[in-house]
Each structure stands twice: as structure tokens, then as C-alpha cells.
Design an enzyme around this catalytic site. Structure first.
Site, PDB file in Angstrom:
ATOM      1  N   GLU A  21       0.981  -1.127  -0.002  1.00  0.00           N
ATOM      2  CA  GLU A  21      -0.001   0.035  -0.114  1.00  0.00           C
ATOM      3  C   GLU A  21       1.008   1.235  -0.020  1.00  0.00           C
ATOM      4  OE1 GLU A  21      -3.567   0.263  -0.020  1.00  0.00           O
ATOM      5  OE2 GLU A  21      -2.663   2.198  -0.524  1.00  0.00           O
ATOM      6  N   LEU A  61      11.107  17.652  -2.208  1.00  0.00           N
ATOM      7  CA  LEU A  61      12.432  18.479  -2.153  1.00  0.00           C
ATOM      8  C   LEU A  61      12.043  19.613  -1.281  1.00  0.00           C
ATOM      9  CD1 LEU A  61      14.198  18.447  -5.475  1.00  0.00           C
ATOM     10  CD2 LEU A  61      14.927  17.225  -3.327  1.00  0.00           C
ATOM     11  N   GLY A 100       8.989  12.451   9.231  1.00  0.00           N
ATOM     12  CA  GLY A 100       8.523  11.609  10.504  1.00  0.00           C
ATOM     13  C   GLY A 100       7.247  10.898  10.210  1.00  0.00           C
ATOM     14  N   CYS A 138       5.770   5.811   8.795  1.00  0.00           N
ATOM     15  CA  CYS A 138       6.220   4.947   8.075  1.00  0.00           C
ATOM     16  C   CYS A 138       7.938   5.195   7.602  1.00  0.00           C
ATOM     17  CB  CYS A 138       5.527   4.989   6.580  1.00  0.00           C
ATOM     18  SG  CYS A 138       3.918   4.443   6.806  1.00  0.00           S
TER      19      CYS A 138
END
Ligand code: UDX
Length: 438
Positions: free
Chosen positions: A152, A254, A261, A264
Site C-alpha cells: 500500500e 524536495l 517523520g 512509515c
């Protein structure tokens, strides 16, 4: 088709509600009865735009229900999605596989009809093949059970959109019939042209790890250049715009600032390194340690700037705007913003915090900060203002009005989202990440 979704966190709840929206009969399963009770009554226990509406709509229509019983789903569903968490293990970089392993064994032990198990959780490469064997050993020979891995890629804050209209679908497995069945689940997206990549289990698992490692690297790449532009006096935003115009590079991800954070990217780059080292490829992903370190150094940079501005943090009032790991989310897992707020507090500052959605979660993790009811209350008499999550409400702050509330007009823009000149014109000292002090 009857679908079960095992694990009702951000991923599972979104997937379950979206499957119901696509017209399937869906049951969501979780081991936490409190969560199940809440979801069954149509109440979403976290913030995700668009999801409360879908949850209410489909719990009301009866197409979406919730349970804690594996026996119930094992006897009922044609397709089971595994969407439980793979958090970082305590004291280790590897992923904690307790929930994925536990959910798969519990399900396998209760399957009484032919079905397809589809893993969605982000797992170390090799997990899917191991789980396939586990399922074969634990189910009776009378039923046929296939297993696919279908990573996912949804982003929090855009989870519903990403699930209903994904930019690609990836599925790994050995059975062509299983792939065909999964294509029926995703028929609507496929019809509208979403690419479907069918591959082996290992590639499917690695696609997810690689995507997140690439995104994290892209952010740390620009943040490493921030360290240089801060030193020599350049402007990181202009640098990002200029290299981003090369479409081999691209401007997205960028945005320099306090770094990445969430639930994931940080744990996924650590788990990937841990897994690859376990396979004996010690040097291969070593660069991800640098990616991680650059990312964490950005948080230290904010604390350093705050100390430079205030000289002594002891007892000084600092307003922290934002604690969620990014806007449109109430998630504070590995949040750079909350980490910086906590570091400032631990250094003796009197930290007042406001976030439009993440207050409750932040308070649970770090109860000792002063959680306010509004940005204005956090700003009142503060000696320093620090913007750490780029919510619109903070981007739109009026420097003149804010100037009348604070004790001292000094701000650190931790996300490079404010119009510098407006703040300078209103008499502020302006610091940011990736540009020299003004
Ligand atoms: C990420 C991936 O994008 C998604 O595909 C995967 O399924 C799960 O992990 P998510 O954690 O929801 O999604 O957030 P994302 O939008 O990727 O942002 C991650 C972090 O990077 C945030 O803290 C964000 O503030 C930060 N970020 C992002 C930057 O610092 N700069 C950027 O340019 C982009």
C-alpha cells in the site's frame, strides 16, 4: 465478493471503507474491542479527511461492519486483506512482526472456505513467502488458500483518494488465478487506467521498501544541502526549485525543513537496513543510516537556533506551532515537531504548543507540554515562535498581528513556508532551515 480487512488502523480502516465504497460487502477485524465498537458506531478514532463520511455512509448502509472474531471472517470472506502494523521493534531497527504473524496465523486457523489472503502491511522481504508456508501448514487440505502481497502506498491526509485512485497497483504472488481475483477487486481503478504491476512476492515487498527509502533519501538529500546553504549563505528553496525543474529530478519531496517523520518513512528505512544486513549484505543499505542521521540532525538544528536566539532556554516561553508529523494528519508518531518541542522542554523552556488536530495524540505521548486552545494562546507573551508543521492556519498568520501578542518578535520557520519579507517588514528576526539568518 466478500472482503475482510484485518487490522483497523489508518491503513485498514481506510481500505475497508473504500472497499465498501466500491460496492463490496466488507467486514473489518481488530483485536481491540473498544476500537471495533467505536468504528461500528461510525466513529473514526483518528483524523483522516473524507474518511468519517465514508465510514458513516457504509456502517449505515450495512455494507461495512466490524468484528473481533477470526472465526466469523474465516467462514465468511472470499478475500482477506492483512493491514496490521509493523512498528519498529523496541531497542532494535528491525520491524516487529508480532502483529502480522499473529494475524495471519489466527486467520489461517479459522479458514473454512476457499479464499485469497492479500498482504498490504509493509514487511521485510521474505515475509510473504514465509507466511504462505505458514498458511499452507495451518489450513486443512479441503480448502484452497492463495496468498498475494499487494503493498500500500497511501499517504496520510490523502488516504481515501490514494486508495480509490492509486497511481499504481503492485501485486506479488505465484498464482495467476489469485492475481485475476485481485484484479476484480481493483476493477474500477484498472478500468480508469491505473497501471497494474504483477510480479513475484519478493519484488512486491521490495517495491514498497524501495519507494519509501527513495522518498526519505530525497528529503535528506535536500536537507543535507540545507546544512551547506546555512553555512555559505545560499537559499535552499531556490536550489530545490532549480534542480526540481529537471524532470529527471522533479520538485516533489524536495521541501527542506525539519525533516520526515510519521509511522512509515523513519521505521521503514531502519527496517530495510536491518533486513538487508540480516541477509548478509551489510554495506548495501548503509547510506540509509546517513539519510536517518541527516534527518535527525535537522531537529537538533532547530534546538540550536532556539538556543542561539534566546541564549538561555531556562524558563523562556516558546510557542511551538504544529506537532503533527505533517499537515492534514493527527499522527505524532516519530514527529519531528513533537520531538523538537520535547527537546526544548527538556532543556528547561516553557513550551506552549498548538496543533489543529494532533493535540490529543501529542498530549498522550508527551503530557508535560503546555497544550493551548489556539495558536493565539500559544503565542501570547512568547519569547520565540517556531513553526514546525505547515498547517494553512500557520502559513496564513499575519506577522503584524502576531507581533502584538508575543513578547519578542523572533521566529524560526522550520518548514520554509512563510513569506520572509512580510515578517522582516513587520520587524521580526527571521530564522529558517536552509537559509542564512535575517
Ligand atoms: C509515506 C509515503 O509517502 C507513502 O507512499 C507510504 O505509503 C507511507 O509513507 P506518509 O507517511 O503519509 O506517507 O507521509 P509523506 O507525505 O510521505 O510525508 C512523510 C514525511 O516527510 C512528513 O513528515 C513530511 O513533513 C516530510 N516531508 C515530505 C518533507 O520533510 N519534505 C518533503 O518535501 C516531503
Amino acid at each position: 465478493m466478500r472482503i475482510s480487512v484485518i487490522g483497523t488502523g489508518y491503513l485498514g480502516t481506510t481500505h475497508a471503507a473504500c472497499m465498501a465504497e466500491l460496492g463490496f460487502e466488507v467486514v473489518g477485524l481488530d483485536s481491540d474491542p473498544k476500537k471495533i465498537e467505536q468504528l461500528a458506531s461510525g466513529v473514526l478514532p483518528f483524523h483522516e479527511p473524507g474518511l468519517p463520511e465514508l465510514l458513516r455512509k457504509h456502517t449505515a448502509s450495512g455494507r461495512l461492519r466490524f468484528t473481533t472474531s477470526y472465526a466469523e471472517v474465516g467462514a465468511w470472506a472470499d478475500v482477506h486483506f492483512i493491514a496490521v502494523g509493523t512498528p519498529q521493534k523496541a531497542g532494535d531497527h528491525a520491524a516487529d512482526m508480532t502483529y502480522v504473524d499473529g494475524a495471519t496465523s489466527a486467520l489461517a486457523g479459522h479458514i473454512t472456505r476457499d479464499c485469497l489472503i492479500v498482504g498490504k502491511s509493509t514487511v521485510p522481504v521474505g515475509t510473504a513467502r514465509r507466511l504462505g508456508n505458514l498458511v499452507r501448514e495451518s489450513t486443512s487440505g479441503d480448502v484452497k488458500v492463495d496468498l498475494l502481497w499487494n503493498p500500500e502506498f497511501l499517504r496520510e491526509g490523502y488516504a481515501v483518494e490514494d486508495t480509490l485512485r492509486p497511481d499504481r497497483l503492485v501485486a506479488g504472488g505465484d498464482s495467476a488465478a489469485a492475481i485475476d481475483l485481485l484484479k476484480l477487486v481493483y476493477a474500477k481503478a484498472l478500468k480508469s487506467g491505473t497501471p497494474f504491476i504483477s510480479t513475484d512476492l519478493e519484488t512486491a515487498e521490495l517495491v514498497k521498501a524501495a519507494a519509501n527509502a527513495f522518498l526519505a533519501t530525497k528529503i535528506s538529500f535536500i536537507n543535507a544541502f540545507s546544512e551547506v546553504t546555512e553555512h555559505v549563505g545560499g537559499d535552499i528553496r531556490v536550489l530545490a526549485d532549480a534542480i526540481g525543474l529537471d524532470n529527471r529530478i522533479g520538485r516533489r519531496f524536495l521541501n527542506a525543513g525539519v525533516g520526515f517523520g510519521g509511522g512509515c518513512l523513519p521505521k521503514d528505512i531502519r527496517a530495510l537496513q536491518a533486513r538487508v544486513s540480516e541477509l548478509g549484505l551489510d554495506r548495501t543499505m548503509r547510506f540509509l543510516s546517513e539519510v536517518d542521521e541527516i534527518n535527525l540532525r535537522r531537529r537538533d538544528r532547530v534546538v540550536h537556533l532556539a538556543t542561539e536566539i534566546l541564549k538561555d532556554l531556562q524558563g523562556r516561553k516558546i510557542a511551538v506551532l504544529g506537532v503533527a508529523f505533517k499537515p492534514h494528519s493527527d499522527d505524532v508518531r516519530d514527529s519531528p515537531a513533537l520531538d523538537v518541542a520535547a527537546q526544548l522542554f527538556n532543556a528547561g523552556a516553557d513550551v506552549s504548543v498548538f496543533d489543529p488536530e494532533a493535540m490529543e495524540n501529542a498530549r498522550k505521548r508527551f503530557p508535560r507540554l503546555n497544550y493551548t486552545k489556539s495558536a493565539a494562546e500559544a503565542l501570547e507573551n512568547s519569547a520565540l515562535t517556531i513553526l514546525l508543521t505547515e498547517w494553512d492556519e500557520f502559513k496564513e498568520l499575519n506577522p503584524t498581528e502576531v507581533g502584538d501578542i508575543v513578547e519578542s518578535k523572533a521566529i524560526i520557520d522550520g518548514r520554509n513556508v512563510l513569506h520572509v519579507q512580510d515578517w522582516l517588514d513587520a520587524g521580526w528576526r527571521f530564522e529558517s532551515l536552509g537559509r542564512r539568518s535575517v
